[in-house]
Design a protein around this motif. Structure first.
Motif, PDB file in Angstrom:
ATOM      1  N   GLN A  86      53.181  44.988  64.112  1.00 12.72           N
ATOM      2  CA  GLN A  86      52.790  45.223  62.722  1.00 12.72           C
ATOM      3  C   GLN A  86      53.238  44.089  61.809  1.00 12.72           C
ATOM      4  OE1 GLN A  86      50.985  48.189  60.955  1.00 12.72           O
ATOM      5  NE2 GLN A  86      50.801  46.113  60.165  1.00 12.72           N
ATOM      6  N   GLU A  95      46.006  41.351  58.527  1.00 10.83           N
ATOM      7  CA  GLU A  95      45.806  42.491  57.643  1.00 10.83           C
ATOM      8  C   GLU A  95      46.230  42.088  56.239  1.00 10.83           C
ATOM      9  OE1 GLU A  95      46.694  46.127  60.802  1.00 10.83           O
ATOM     10  OE2 GLU A  95      48.172  45.595  59.291  1.00 10.83           O
ATOM     11  N   GLU A  99      45.244  46.781  52.787  1.00 14.61           N
ATOM     12  CA  GLU A  99      44.983  47.616  53.961  1.00 14.61           C
ATOM     13  C   GLU A  99      46.246  48.281  54.474  1.00 14.61           C
ATOM     14  OE1 GLU A  99      43.290  44.738  56.489  1.00 14.61           O
ATOM     15  OE2 GLU A  99      41.318  44.791  55.548  1.00 14.61           O
ATOM     16  N   ILE A 103      47.063  52.111  56.245  1.00 16.86           N
ATOM     17  CA  ILE A 103      47.658  52.175  57.577  1.00 16.86           C
ATOM     18  C   ILE A 103      48.961  52.968  57.538  1.00 16.86           C
ATOM     19  CG2 ILE A 103      48.714  50.774  59.393  1.00 16.86           C
ATOM     20  CD1 ILE A 103      46.577  48.630  58.708  1.00 16.86           C
ATOM     21  N   ALA A 145      48.337  54.508  63.380  1.00 15.66           N
ATOM     22  CA  ALA A 145      48.149  53.322  62.546  1.00 15.66           C
ATOM     23  C   ALA A 145      47.145  52.364  63.180  1.00 15.66           C
ATOM     24  CB  ALA A 145      49.486  52.625  62.328  1.00 15.66           C
ATOM     25  N   GLY A 148      43.810  53.459  62.165  1.00 15.62           N
ATOM     26  CA  GLY A 148      43.605  53.054  60.783  1.00 15.62           C
ATOM     27  C   GLY A 148      43.314  51.574  60.657  1.00 15.62           C
ATOM     28  N   SER A 149      44.033  50.762  61.426  1.00 11.20           N
ATOM     29  CA  SER A 149      43.817  49.322  61.401  1.00 11.20           C
ATOM     30  C   SER A 149      42.388  48.984  61.819  1.00 11.20           C
ATOM     31  CB  SER A 149      44.819  48.625  62.329  1.00 11.20           C
ATOM     32  OG  SER A 149      44.574  47.234  62.385  1.00 11.20           O
TER      33      SER A 149
END
Length: 293
Positions: A86, A95, A99, A103, A145, A148-149
Protein backbone atom coordinates in the motif's frame (compact mmCIF):
# COMPACT_ATOMS: atom_id res chain seq x y z
CA UNK A 1 -4.68 4.59 -23.19
CA UNK A 2 -7.44 7.16 -22.89
CA UNK A 3 -7.20 10.83 -23.73
CA UNK A 4 -8.83 11.74 -20.41
CA UNK A 5 -5.50 11.95 -18.62
CA UNK A 6 -6.47 14.53 -16.02
CA UNK A 7 -7.50 11.73 -13.66
CA UNK A 8 -4.22 9.83 -14.12
CA UNK A 9 -1.43 9.78 -11.57
CA UNK A 10 1.95 11.23 -12.61
CA UNK A 11 3.36 7.80 -13.46
CA UNK A 12 0.26 6.87 -15.45
CA UNK A 13 0.49 10.07 -17.49
CA UNK A 14 4.03 9.05 -18.45
CA UNK A 15 2.86 5.57 -19.42
CA UNK A 16 0.00 7.12 -21.39
CA UNK A 17 2.39 9.31 -23.41
CA UNK A 18 4.63 6.32 -24.13
CA UNK A 19 1.62 4.22 -25.20
CA UNK A 20 0.49 6.95 -27.59
CA UNK A 21 3.94 7.04 -29.20
CA UNK A 22 4.05 3.25 -29.58
CA UNK A 23 0.51 2.93 -30.92
CA UNK A 24 0.50 6.05 -33.12
CA UNK A 25 0.93 3.99 -36.26
CA UNK A 26 -1.43 1.19 -35.27
CA UNK A 27 -3.99 0.27 -37.96
CA UNK A 28 -7.50 1.62 -37.58
CA UNK A 29 -9.34 -1.30 -39.18
CA UNK A 30 -9.00 -5.01 -39.67
CA UNK A 31 -7.76 -7.91 -37.58
CA UNK A 32 -4.61 -6.10 -36.41
CA UNK A 33 -6.70 -3.19 -35.13
CA UNK A 34 -8.83 -5.63 -33.13
CA UNK A 35 -5.71 -7.26 -31.68
CA UNK A 36 -4.38 -3.85 -30.62
CA UNK A 37 -7.67 -3.05 -28.86
CA UNK A 38 -7.61 -6.45 -27.09
CA UNK A 39 -3.99 -5.98 -26.01
CA UNK A 40 -4.68 -2.50 -24.61
CA UNK A 41 -7.76 -3.79 -22.79
CA UNK A 42 -5.80 -6.62 -21.15
CA UNK A 43 -2.95 -4.29 -20.19
CA UNK A 44 -5.35 -1.82 -18.61
CA UNK A 45 -7.05 -4.60 -16.67
CA UNK A 46 -3.69 -5.90 -15.46
CA UNK A 47 -2.69 -2.38 -14.40
CA UNK A 48 -5.98 -1.94 -12.53
CA UNK A 49 -5.42 -5.27 -10.73
CA UNK A 50 -1.86 -4.50 -9.61
CA UNK A 51 -2.68 -4.15 -5.89
CA UNK A 52 -4.70 -7.37 -5.75
CA UNK A 53 -2.23 -9.24 -7.95
CA UNK A 54 0.72 -8.29 -5.73
CA UNK A 55 -1.18 -9.22 -2.58
CA UNK A 56 -2.29 -12.57 -4.04
CA UNK A 57 1.29 -13.27 -5.18
CA UNK A 58 2.53 -12.64 -1.62
CA UNK A 59 -0.15 -14.96 -0.19
CA UNK A 60 0.81 -17.76 -2.62
CA UNK A 61 4.53 -17.20 -1.99
CA UNK A 62 3.94 -17.44 1.76
CA UNK A 63 2.14 -20.74 1.27
CA UNK A 64 4.94 -22.18 -0.87
CA UNK A 65 8.10 -20.82 0.76
CA UNK A 66 7.48 -19.20 4.13
CA UNK A 67 9.31 -21.28 6.79
CA UNK A 68 7.09 -22.95 9.37
CA UNK A 69 9.57 -22.23 12.17
CA UNK A 70 10.04 -18.52 11.36
CA UNK A 71 10.13 -16.16 14.36
CA UNK A 72 7.64 -13.85 12.62
CA UNK A 73 4.24 -15.53 12.21
CA UNK A 74 3.08 -15.91 8.63
CA UNK A 75 -0.05 -13.82 9.21
CA UNK A 76 2.06 -10.98 10.60
CA UNK A 77 4.41 -11.25 7.61
CA UNK A 78 1.41 -11.00 5.28
CA UNK A 79 0.16 -7.92 7.13
CA UNK A 80 3.56 -6.22 6.89
CA UNK A 81 3.78 -7.12 3.19
CA UNK A 82 0.30 -5.68 2.56
CA UNK A 83 1.28 -2.43 4.29
CA UNK A 84 4.46 -2.21 2.21
CA UNK A 85 2.44 -2.75 -0.99
CA UNK A 86 0.00 0.00 0.00
CA UNK A 87 2.81 2.41 0.81
CA UNK A 88 4.47 1.54 -2.50
CA UNK A 89 1.24 2.22 -4.39
CA UNK A 90 1.22 5.75 -3.01
CA UNK A 91 4.97 6.36 -3.19
CA UNK A 92 5.18 5.33 -6.85
CA UNK A 93 2.04 7.32 -7.71
CA UNK A 94 0.00 4.25 -8.60
CA UNK A 95 -2.88 5.60 -6.50
CA UNK A 96 -3.93 9.15 -5.78
CA UNK A 97 -4.72 10.54 -2.36
CA UNK A 98 -8.31 10.95 -3.51
CA UNK A 99 -8.58 7.23 -4.18
CA UNK A 100 -6.96 6.34 -0.87
CA UNK A 101 -10.03 7.52 0.99
CA UNK A 102 -12.37 5.07 -0.72
CA UNK A 103 -9.79 2.28 -0.30
CA UNK A 104 -9.60 3.03 3.43
CA UNK A 105 -13.41 2.87 3.53
CA UNK A 106 -13.27 -0.56 1.85
CA UNK A 107 -10.72 -1.59 4.47
CA UNK A 108 -12.92 -0.49 7.39
CA UNK A 109 -16.19 -1.97 6.10
CA UNK A 110 -14.42 -5.21 5.15
CA UNK A 111 -12.69 -5.59 8.53
CA UNK A 112 -15.99 -4.98 10.36
CA UNK A 113 -17.60 -7.77 8.38
CA UNK A 114 -14.60 -10.03 8.97
CA UNK A 115 -14.89 -9.59 12.75
CA UNK A 116 -18.53 -10.61 12.66
CA UNK A 117 -18.22 -13.45 10.16
CA UNK A 118 -15.31 -15.11 11.95
CA UNK A 119 -17.19 -14.82 15.24
CA UNK A 120 -20.21 -16.70 13.84
CA UNK A 121 -17.98 -19.27 12.13
CA UNK A 122 -18.61 -18.40 8.47
CA UNK A 123 -14.85 -18.67 7.87
CA UNK A 124 -11.70 -18.57 9.97
CA UNK A 125 -7.97 -17.88 10.05
CA UNK A 126 -5.23 -19.74 11.84
CA UNK A 127 -4.33 -18.48 15.30
CA UNK A 128 -0.80 -17.29 14.59
CA UNK A 129 0.42 -13.72 14.93
CA UNK A 130 -0.10 -10.61 17.02
CA UNK A 131 -1.12 -8.16 14.26
CA UNK A 132 -4.80 -8.93 14.54
CA UNK A 133 -8.11 -7.72 15.93
CA UNK A 134 -9.70 -10.62 17.76
CA UNK A 135 -9.56 -13.61 15.42
CA UNK A 136 -8.99 -11.47 12.33
CA UNK A 137 -5.42 -10.83 11.10
CA UNK A 138 -5.00 -7.28 9.82
CA UNK A 139 -4.01 -8.36 6.33
CA UNK A 140 -7.63 -9.42 5.71
CA UNK A 141 -8.75 -5.81 5.41
CA UNK A 142 -6.25 -5.31 2.60
CA UNK A 143 -8.03 -7.98 0.57
CA UNK A 144 -11.13 -5.79 0.53
CA UNK A 145 -8.92 -2.76 -0.14
CA UNK A 146 -7.58 -4.64 -3.20
CA UNK A 147 -11.13 -4.81 -4.58
CA UNK A 148 -11.53 -1.09 -3.91
CA UNK A 149 -8.22 -0.35 -5.60
CA UNK A 150 -9.31 -2.23 -8.73
CA UNK A 151 -12.65 -0.47 -8.86
CA UNK A 152 -11.31 3.09 -8.61
CA UNK A 153 -8.42 2.40 -10.98
CA UNK A 154 -10.52 0.75 -13.69
CA UNK A 155 -12.96 3.67 -13.50
CA UNK A 156 -10.36 6.20 -14.64
CA UNK A 157 -8.23 3.92 -16.84
CA UNK A 158 -11.26 3.19 -19.02
CA UNK A 159 -12.87 6.62 -18.55
CA UNK A 160 -16.12 4.90 -17.57
CA UNK A 161 -19.41 6.53 -18.53
CA UNK A 162 -22.93 5.29 -17.84
CA UNK A 163 -26.17 5.66 -19.75
CA UNK A 164 -29.36 5.45 -17.66
CA UNK A 165 -27.50 5.04 -14.37
CA UNK A 166 -29.96 4.74 -11.45
CA UNK A 167 -30.35 7.48 -8.85
CA UNK A 168 -27.31 7.38 -6.58
CA UNK A 169 -29.42 7.70 -3.44
CA UNK A 170 -31.40 4.59 -4.47
CA UNK A 171 -28.22 2.62 -5.08
CA UNK A 172 -26.89 3.75 -1.69
CA UNK A 173 -30.01 2.41 0.05
CA UNK A 174 -29.73 -0.96 -1.72
CA UNK A 175 -26.00 -1.18 -0.92
CA UNK A 176 -26.67 -0.41 2.76
CA UNK A 177 -29.36 -3.12 2.89
CA UNK A 178 -26.99 -5.61 1.24
CA UNK A 179 -24.31 -4.82 3.82
CA UNK A 180 -26.78 -5.18 6.69
CA UNK A 181 -28.01 -8.50 5.26
CA UNK A 182 -24.47 -9.92 5.43
CA UNK A 183 -24.92 -9.61 9.21
CA UNK A 184 -28.67 -9.98 9.66
CA UNK A 185 -29.23 -13.20 7.74
CA UNK A 186 -27.66 -15.10 10.64
CA UNK A 187 -30.55 -14.03 12.90
CA UNK A 188 -33.54 -13.30 10.66
CA UNK A 189 -34.68 -14.06 7.13
CA UNK A 190 -32.02 -14.00 4.40
CA UNK A 191 -33.06 -11.23 2.00
CA UNK A 192 -30.29 -11.81 -0.53
CA UNK A 193 -32.60 -12.97 -3.33
CA UNK A 194 -34.92 -10.00 -2.80
CA UNK A 195 -31.90 -7.71 -2.81
CA UNK A 196 -30.59 -9.45 -5.93
CA UNK A 197 -33.93 -8.74 -7.63
CA UNK A 198 -33.69 -5.09 -6.54
CA UNK A 199 -30.22 -4.86 -8.07
CA UNK A 200 -31.49 -6.27 -11.37
CA UNK A 201 -34.42 -3.83 -11.44
CA UNK A 202 -32.18 -0.84 -10.69
CA UNK A 203 -29.25 -1.58 -13.00
CA UNK A 204 -30.91 -3.52 -15.84
CA UNK A 205 -31.35 -0.40 -18.03
CA UNK A 206 -27.79 0.80 -17.39
CA UNK A 207 -25.24 0.61 -20.20
CA UNK A 208 -21.56 1.12 -19.43
CA UNK A 209 -19.35 2.94 -21.94
CA UNK A 210 -15.65 2.22 -21.58
CA UNK A 211 -12.78 3.43 -23.70
CA UNK A 212 -10.12 0.95 -24.79
CA UNK A 213 -7.77 2.63 -27.28
CA UNK A 214 -9.58 4.24 -30.19
CA UNK A 215 -12.87 2.50 -29.54
CA UNK A 216 -15.44 3.05 -26.82
CA UNK A 217 -17.42 -0.11 -26.14
CA UNK A 218 -20.98 -0.20 -24.84
CA UNK A 219 -22.09 -3.14 -22.69
CA UNK A 220 -24.94 -3.76 -20.24
CA UNK A 221 -23.55 -3.27 -16.75
CA UNK A 222 -25.05 -6.34 -15.05
CA UNK A 223 -22.93 -8.88 -17.01
CA UNK A 224 -19.87 -6.79 -16.10
CA UNK A 225 -20.80 -7.15 -12.41
CA UNK A 226 -21.13 -10.91 -12.87
CA UNK A 227 -17.78 -11.13 -14.63
CA UNK A 228 -15.93 -9.26 -11.89
CA UNK A 229 -17.65 -11.34 -9.19
CA UNK A 230 -16.57 -14.52 -11.00
CA UNK A 231 -12.99 -13.25 -11.21
CA UNK A 232 -12.96 -12.51 -7.46
CA UNK A 233 -14.31 -16.02 -6.80
CA UNK A 234 -11.37 -17.48 -8.75
CA UNK A 235 -8.99 -15.36 -6.66
CA UNK A 236 -10.78 -16.55 -3.51
CA UNK A 237 -10.09 -20.16 -4.48
CA UNK A 238 -6.40 -19.32 -4.83
CA UNK A 239 -6.43 -17.53 -1.46
CA UNK A 240 -8.07 -20.44 0.37
CA UNK A 241 -5.76 -22.94 -1.33
CA UNK A 242 -2.84 -20.85 -0.07
CA UNK A 243 -4.24 -21.04 3.47
CA UNK A 244 -4.90 -17.31 3.90
CA UNK A 245 -8.27 -18.30 5.38
CA UNK A 246 -10.58 -21.28 5.12
CA UNK A 247 -14.25 -22.19 5.21
CA UNK A 248 -15.70 -24.87 7.54
CA UNK A 249 -15.71 -27.50 4.76
CA UNK A 250 -11.99 -26.88 4.15
CA UNK A 251 -10.72 -27.67 7.65
CA UNK A 252 -9.82 -31.25 6.67
CA UNK A 253 -8.31 -30.25 3.33
CA UNK A 254 -8.83 -27.78 0.54
CA UNK A 255 -12.01 -27.95 -1.53
CA UNK A 256 -13.31 -25.67 -4.24
CA UNK A 257 -15.15 -22.71 -2.75
CA UNK A 258 -18.89 -23.13 -3.27
CA UNK A 259 -20.11 -21.43 -6.49
CA UNK A 260 -22.89 -19.96 -4.34
CA UNK A 261 -20.24 -17.52 -3.10
CA UNK A 262 -20.40 -15.89 -6.54
CA UNK A 263 -23.79 -14.48 -5.51
CA UNK A 264 -22.24 -13.06 -2.35
CA UNK A 265 -19.41 -11.50 -4.36
CA UNK A 266 -21.92 -10.12 -6.86
CA UNK A 267 -23.77 -8.37 -4.03
CA UNK A 268 -20.49 -7.18 -2.57
CA UNK A 269 -19.77 -5.70 -6.00
CA UNK A 270 -22.82 -3.48 -5.56
CA UNK A 271 -21.41 -2.13 -2.30
CA UNK A 272 -18.10 -1.58 -4.09
CA UNK A 273 -19.70 0.31 -6.98
CA UNK A 274 -21.65 2.57 -4.62
CA UNK A 275 -18.54 3.37 -2.57
CA UNK A 276 -16.66 4.27 -5.74
CA UNK A 277 -19.45 6.65 -6.81
CA UNK A 278 -18.64 8.68 -3.70
CA UNK A 279 -15.26 9.45 -5.29
CA UNK A 280 -16.18 9.29 -8.98
CA UNK A 281 -19.85 10.25 -9.48
CA UNK A 282 -21.33 8.43 -12.50
CA UNK A 283 -20.95 10.51 -15.68
CA UNK A 284 -23.12 10.21 -18.79
CA UNK A 285 -21.55 9.36 -22.16
CA UNK A 286 -20.06 12.22 -24.11
CA UNK A 287 -22.17 13.38 -27.03
CA UNK A 288 -21.10 11.91 -30.35
CA UNK A 289 -18.47 9.56 -28.94
CA UNK A 290 -17.40 6.76 -31.23
CA UNK A 291 -18.57 3.43 -29.94
CA UNK A 292 -19.12 -0.22 -30.66
CA UNK A 293 -21.16 -2.98 -29.11
Amino acid sequence: MTDGTREFTRLERGIDRLAHRILRGAPRRGARAVLVECAVFLLKQAWACVFGALLLAVIVAARLWYPEDAVLARNDALTIAAIVIQIGMLAFRLESGRELWVIVLFHITGTAMELFKTDVGSWSYDGEGVLRIGAVPLFSGFMYAAVGSYMVRVYRLHDLRFARYPKVWLTAIVAALIYLNFFGHHFVFDFRWILLAAVVVLWLPTVMHFRVWRTTLRVPILPVFVGVALFIWFAENIGTWAGAWFYPNQTDGWHLVSPQKIVAWFLLMIISIVLVTFVYPPKPPEAGERGAG
